[in-house]
Scaffold this motif. Structure first.
Motif, PDB file in Angstrom:
ATOM      1  N   GLY A 112      64.869  67.982  14.369  1.00  0.00           N
ATOM      2  CA  GLY A 112      64.191  68.096  15.663  1.00  0.00           C
ATOM      3  C   GLY A 112      64.073  69.552  16.055  1.00  0.00           C
ATOM      4  N   PRO A 113      63.633  69.819  17.288  1.00  0.00           N
ATOM      5  CA  PRO A 113      63.347  71.198  17.702  1.00  0.00           C
ATOM      6  C   PRO A 113      64.548  72.139  17.576  1.00  0.00           C
ATOM      7  CG  PRO A 113      62.532  69.622  19.324  1.00  0.00           C
ATOM      8  CD  PRO A 113      63.306  68.832  18.317  1.00  0.00           C
ATOM      9  N   GLU A 114      65.744  71.627  17.839  1.00  0.00           N
ATOM     10  CA  GLU A 114      66.929  72.502  17.810  1.00  0.00           C
ATOM     11  C   GLU A 114      68.124  71.796  17.200  1.00  0.00           C
ATOM     12  OE1 GLU A 114      67.654  73.567  21.858  1.00  0.00           O
ATOM     13  OE2 GLU A 114      65.733  74.626  21.950  1.00  0.00           O
ATOM     14  N   LEU A 115      69.075  72.621  16.779  1.00  0.00           N
ATOM     15  CA  LEU A 115      70.342  72.068  16.305  1.00  0.00           C
ATOM     16  C   LEU A 115      71.059  71.423  17.509  1.00  0.00           C
ATOM     17  CD1 LEU A 115      72.102  72.223  13.650  1.00  0.00           C
ATOM     18  CD2 LEU A 115      73.325  74.075  14.778  1.00  0.00           C
ATOM     19  N   PRO A 116      71.547  70.169  17.360  1.00  0.00           N
ATOM     20  CA  PRO A 116      72.257  69.555  18.492  1.00  0.00           C
ATOM     21  C   PRO A 116      73.513  70.352  18.853  1.00  0.00           C
ATOM     22  CG  PRO A 116      71.863  67.972  16.721  1.00  0.00           C
ATOM     23  CD  PRO A 116      71.471  69.310  16.200  1.00  0.00           C
ATOM     24  N   ARG A 156      79.341  74.891  13.706  1.00  0.00           N
ATOM     25  CA  ARG A 156      79.690  74.315  12.400  1.00  0.00           C
ATOM     26  C   ARG A 156      78.512  74.376  11.436  1.00  0.00           C
ATOM     27  NH1 ARG A 156      81.671  68.959  11.790  1.00  0.00           N
ATOM     28  NH2 ARG A 156      80.451  68.184  13.557  1.00  0.00           N
ATOM     29  N   TYR A 157      77.313  74.256  12.015  1.00  0.00           N
ATOM     30  CA  TYR A 157      76.103  74.323  11.199  1.00  0.00           C
ATOM     31  C   TYR A 157      75.225  75.449  11.695  1.00  0.00           C
ATOM     32  CZ  TYR A 157      76.843  69.811   8.925  1.00  0.00           C
ATOM     33  OH  TYR A 157      77.343  68.791   8.171  1.00  0.00           O
ATOM     34  N   ASN A 178      64.371  62.805  19.454  1.00  0.00           N
ATOM     35  CA  ASN A 178      64.686  63.868  20.427  1.00  0.00           C
ATOM     36  C   ASN A 178      63.759  65.070  20.324  1.00  0.00           C
ATOM     37  OD1 ASN A 178      67.195  62.521  21.210  1.00  0.00           O
ATOM     38  ND2 ASN A 178      67.929  63.162  19.201  1.00  0.00           N
ATOM     39  N   PRO A 179      62.572  65.046  20.845  1.00  0.00           N
ATOM     40  CA  PRO A 179      61.938  63.934  21.546  1.00  0.00           C
ATOM     41  C   PRO A 179      61.188  63.063  20.548  1.00  0.00           C
ATOM     42  CG  PRO A 179      60.528  65.851  21.604  1.00  0.00           C
ATOM     43  CD  PRO A 179      61.737  66.239  20.818  1.00  0.00           C
ATOM     44  N   PRO A 180      60.772  61.857  20.959  1.00  0.00           N
ATOM     45  CA  PRO A 180      59.945  61.049  20.049  1.00  0.00           C
ATOM     46  C   PRO A 180      58.625  61.777  19.818  1.00  0.00           C
ATOM     47  CG  PRO A 180      60.737  59.746  21.923  1.00  0.00           C
ATOM     48  CD  PRO A 180      61.028  61.186  22.242  1.00  0.00           C
ATOM     49  N   SER A 181      58.333  62.163  18.581  1.00  0.00           N
ATOM     50  CA  SER A 181      57.198  63.058  18.312  1.00  0.00           C
ATOM     51  C   SER A 181      56.050  62.390  17.567  1.00  0.00           C
ATOM     52  CB  SER A 181      57.686  64.250  17.486  1.00  0.00           C
ATOM     53  OG  SER A 181      58.824  64.818  18.078  1.00  0.00           O
ATOM     54  N   ARG A 197      75.997  60.744  15.345  1.00  0.00           N
ATOM     55  CA  ARG A 197      75.402  59.394  15.241  1.00  0.00           C
ATOM     56  C   ARG A 197      75.427  58.701  16.606  1.00  0.00           C
ATOM     57  NH1 ARG A 197      78.245  57.462   9.536  1.00  0.00           N
ATOM     58  NH2 ARG A 197      77.282  59.125   8.316  1.00  0.00           N
ATOM     59  N   ARG A 198      76.528  58.879  17.312  1.00  0.00           N
ATOM     60  CA  ARG A 198      76.643  58.269  18.644  1.00  0.00           C
ATOM     61  C   ARG A 198      75.565  58.833  19.573  1.00  0.00           C
ATOM     62  NH1 ARG A 198      80.820  56.491  22.216  1.00  0.00           N
ATOM     63  NH2 ARG A 198      79.796  56.085  24.193  1.00  0.00           N
ATOM     64  N   GLN A 199      75.263  60.127  19.390  1.00  0.00           N
ATOM     65  CA  GLN A 199      74.280  60.767  20.264  1.00  0.00           C
ATOM     66  C   GLN A 199      72.850  60.269  20.016  1.00  0.00           C
ATOM     67  OE1 GLN A 199      75.306  64.846  19.541  1.00  0.00           O
ATOM     68  NE2 GLN A 199      77.123  64.715  20.834  1.00  0.00           N
ATOM     69  N   ALA A 200      72.645  59.593  18.876  1.00  0.00           N
ATOM     70  CA  ALA A 200      71.318  59.024  18.601  1.00  0.00           C
ATOM     71  C   ALA A 200      71.122  57.683  19.303  1.00  0.00           C
ATOM     72  CB  ALA A 200      71.132  58.838  17.091  1.00  0.00           C
ATOM     73  N   VAL A 201      72.218  57.090  19.794  1.00  0.00           N
ATOM     74  CA  VAL A 201      72.143  55.737  20.368  1.00  0.00           C
ATOM     75  C   VAL A 201      71.158  55.624  21.543  1.00  0.00           C
ATOM     76  CG1 VAL A 201      73.470  53.931  21.570  1.00  0.00           C
ATOM     77  CG2 VAL A 201      74.399  55.010  19.502  1.00  0.00           C
TER      78      VAL A 201
END
Ligand SMILES: [Zn+2]
Length: 267
Positions: free
Chosen positions: A60-64, A70-71, A112-115, A140-144
């Protein structure tokens, strides 16, 4: 033919880009190794003529936020959206999006966002259920919330097992890396190609004995990795490796030591 495209009969396959990431090996293999590992995000576009199917959707647009520190995400002009244009398509053309599982590096642009305004997004119900039980800082939880609002608004569909998304594009549940993790077989006549997602995401991950620190169920991942790669070897199918930074279209074979080995094709 360029190494990022492949034709199977009437089906055109394009490997797109969503940048690369750098992380400590320990984040992927477990343990506390200091070595850095580089991975790419290579979402796959399958053009069947009637449908345009996207397999996984990058960061997506940015690293979560939960992965910051960490990444490290590196992009030149190669986010997924730029990559569409270079391939001669646009996000509006996509009719179906298959999410192999709910890790942040696979769901980004889909949620995030639906594109992809004209697409239905496909997620295994088992992946959603697993994600709901994880701690809040887990990606994964944040994708819920994204998946749940997609279901509510009608643009996301939950799947229960194997099936055909459109003629020529079939999904198969091969869990281990995540519950409900799905791979994709692309078929035209006698020919087929395989998208392994995170079951076997890069050349270094073809060794079934390499137990990953990020697999939910390493034993299931190992068993599924062997079975699926064996099928790719036997059928001589091209395989697309999502996280492979150099030459993600490969053929897999057994080497002299009877281990799986991948060689880039095309170029
Ligand atoms: Zn991944």
């Amino acid at each position: 033919m360029a190494e990022n495209s492949l034709e199977l009969g009437d089906i055109k396959i394009r490997v797109l880009e969503d940048g690369t990431f750098i992380t400590d090996a320990g984040n992927l293999f477990g343990g506390s190794g200091n070595a850095k590992i580089k991975g790419a995000m290579r979402p796959v576009l399958v053009d069947t003529g009637d449908n345009l199917v996207l397999l996984d959707a990058g960061f997506g647009p940015e690293l979560p936020e939960s992965l910051e520190g960490r990444y490290e995400l590196r992009r030149n002009n190669d986010s997924l959206m730029d990559s569409f244009e270079e391939a001669g398509y646009s996000a509006e053309d996509v009719t179906h999006v298959v999410l192999s599982h709910l890790d942040a590096d696979h769901v980004g642009w889909a949620l995030n966002p639906p594109s992809f305004p004209n697409a239905t997004v496909y997620v295994q119900r088992a992946s959603l259920e697993e994600a709901k039980g994880l701690p809040e800082d887990n990606s994964r939880r944040q994708a819920v919330p994204g998946v749940e609002s997609g279901v509510e608004e009608g643009w996301c569909e939950l799947l229960d097992g194997d099936g055909e998304i459109v003629p020529g594009v079939s999904i198969q549940v091969r869990s281990g890396h995540a519950e409900g993790h799905q791979i994709v077989w692309i078929r035209s006549g006698e020919e087929q190609a395989l998208y392994t997602a995170d079951l076997a995401p890069a050349k270094i991950w073809l060794d079934p004995d390499l137990i990953s620190g990020v697999d939910t169920d390493p034993e299931a991942a190992r068993k599924n990795r062997i079975e699926v790669l064996e099928e790719a070897v036997t059928s001589d199918s091209p395989v697309i490796l999502y996280h492979e930074p150099s030459g993600s279209l490969v053929k897999v074979r057994r080497n002299d030591e009877d281990k799986f080995e991948a060689e880039s094709i095309g170029g």
